[in-house]
Design an enzyme around this catalytic site. Structure first.
Site: not given
Ligand code: 4NP
Length: 155
Positions: A11, A16-18, A126, A14
């Site tokens: 993602c 939240c989703r992955s 997300d 790294n």
């Molecule tokens: P992820 O979610 O890609 O599922 O880990 C996010 C985590 C942090 C951010 C964006 C998306 N951020 O903007 O910091």
């Protein structure tokens, strides 16, 4: 052991989703009795070294899986040969992966939800700016993809 699957879930951050997808793939591999290498990474470096988002840890825990020991890392060029399958959570992750794949990359790179009937081409939304319910929904979504992957691998 050359056909041992090695799966990287990707993602943006790294956190939240992955990490949820890594936990779900580990749980389903165990359930299916499949020996697989499973990891996760982000296209961005912002959160390198961090634990998963507490809301992701809680959503996985509610599903019976501990992801709290995971630590964020960024995708590396070597991942494209070390892993057999790289699954992107969304279109942007997929485009970023395709742009950074080194020449001669052997991994198959595709969207995670291409594994799920009626959701091919869709993105895992997300949940970062969402609520707890969004994290539970994300856990269910990545778990369904993991079940499909191992149903096909074992079948
Ligand atoms: P992820 O979610 O890609 O599922 O880990 C996010 C985590 C942090 C951010 C964006 C998306 N951020 O903007 O910091």
């Amino acid at each position: 052991m050359s056909d041992r699957p090695a799966i990287l879930l990707v993602c943006l951050g790294n956190i939240c989703r992955s990490p949820l997808a890594e936990g779900a793939f580990r749980a389903e591999a165990t359930r299916a009795g499949v020996d697989a290498e499973i990891g996760s990474a982000g296209t961005a470096a912002w959160h390198v070294g961090k634990s998963p988002d507490p809301r992701s840890i809680a959503a996985a825990r509610a599903g019976g899986v501990d992801i709290s020991k995971q630590r964020a890392r960024q995708v590396t060029p070597g991942d494209f040969n070390r892993f057999t399958h790289i699954f992107a959570m969304d279109d942007k992750n997929l485009a970023d992966l395709e742009a950074t794949a080194p020449p001669g990359a052997t991994a198959e790179v595709r969207l995670l939800l291409d594994l799920v009937e009626f959701r091919a081409g869709a993105s895992v939304i997300d949940p970062y700016y969402g609520d707890e319910e969004m994290f539970a929904y994300t856990w269910n979504t990545v778990s369904e993809a993991a079940r499909q992957f191992f149903a096909e691998t074992a079948g």
